[in-house]
Design a protein around this motif. Sequence first.
Motif, short mmCIF file in Angstrom:
data_model
loop_
_atom_site.label_atom_id
_atom_site.label_comp_id
_atom_site.label_asym_id
_atom_site.label_seq_id
_atom_site.Cartn_x
_atom_site.Cartn_y
_atom_site.Cartn_z
N LYS A 210 -2.67 3.73 -8.46
CA LYS A 210 -3.47 4.04 -7.29
C LYS A 210 -4.33 2.85 -6.90
O LYS A 210 -4.85 2.13 -7.75
N MET A 211 -4.48 2.64 -5.61
CA MET A 211 -5.33 1.56 -5.12
C MET A 211 -6.76 1.83 -5.48
O MET A 211 -7.22 2.98 -5.43
N THR B 247 0.82 -1.21 0.00
CA THR B 247 0.00 0.00 0.00
C THR B 247 0.86 1.26 0.00
O THR B 247 0.61 2.20 -0.77
N VAL B 248 1.88 1.26 0.85
CA VAL B 248 2.77 2.43 0.91
C VAL B 248 3.48 2.64 -0.42
O VAL B 248 3.56 3.76 -0.94
N THR C 31 2.51 1.73 -3.33
CA THR C 31 1.55 2.15 -4.35
C THR C 31 1.39 3.66 -4.36
O THR C 31 1.29 4.29 -5.42
N TYR C 32 1.38 4.25 -3.17
CA TYR C 32 1.16 5.69 -3.06
C TYR C 32 2.44 6.51 -3.09
O TYR C 32 2.44 7.66 -3.53
N LYS C 33 3.54 5.94 -2.60
CA LYS C 33 4.73 6.75 -2.36
C LYS C 33 5.90 6.48 -3.31
O LYS C 33 6.87 7.23 -3.31
N ILE D 213 3.02 4.68 -11.21
CA ILE D 213 2.28 4.86 -9.97
C ILE D 213 0.87 4.34 -10.18
O ILE D 213 0.13 4.87 -11.00
#
Length: 229
Positions: free
Chosen positions: A227-228, A74-75, A77-79, A225
């Motif tokens: 996004k979830m 998750t991290v 995916t966003y960062k 990148i």
Amino acid sequence: MKKDHQDAILHFLMAMIGGFLGGYAIFARMNIFGSAQTANLIELIKNIFGANYVESLMRIGALLIYILAIMIATVLTYKSQWNLKHLVLYLEMICIVILGFIPEDIPPIIALYPCFFVTAFQWCIFKGAMGYTSSTIFSTNNIKQTVVSLTEYFLIQDTTIKQEKLKKGCFFGGTLLCFHCGVALSYLLWSIFSLAAIWFLMIPVSINLGYLIYIEKYAYPIPHIEKMI
């Protein structure tokens, strides 16, 4: 070939990998499913109430590793700007090597720690295709969606909706088929090569990576990148 079809092929290939890993975990490690947490949590409760604290700690470890993999995915995916689909396949290659070297006398739940990590990571990154959310590491919701969609196909009169239900049913049914083809392949190889059977999974993982690189380079670009959903 349309992008949706390319995504579906990649999804089905990942389901085969998920089936192989799940089957191998059960066949090689005393019927422990290394791709989900439902059975692990049930056994954890049993061990806590049965005062089996060593086993409880091992199962808590499996839960924490699973959670950690989800958090990291998750991290990232966003960062991050990494291509996480590539990362999944590289991590699976590492996991395959490690699993093949873990001795048979290691407690099964500990032996499957790498499997818990990589399957959770795969679940977060490969979330489905063609607009459908579908797991490539276990089958429960895929069974539900297949049965519901095909049942609705026979109940609904509207031709357009019927075709959509048929398409959906075929997608989830195809996921189930590929998953269990992976399970069958895992069993056949395990029955011959025992714990070393996991190394044969390197072949479909490499094929998946090659196919992913091909469609990114020649068919369509995939954003780094993601996004979830």
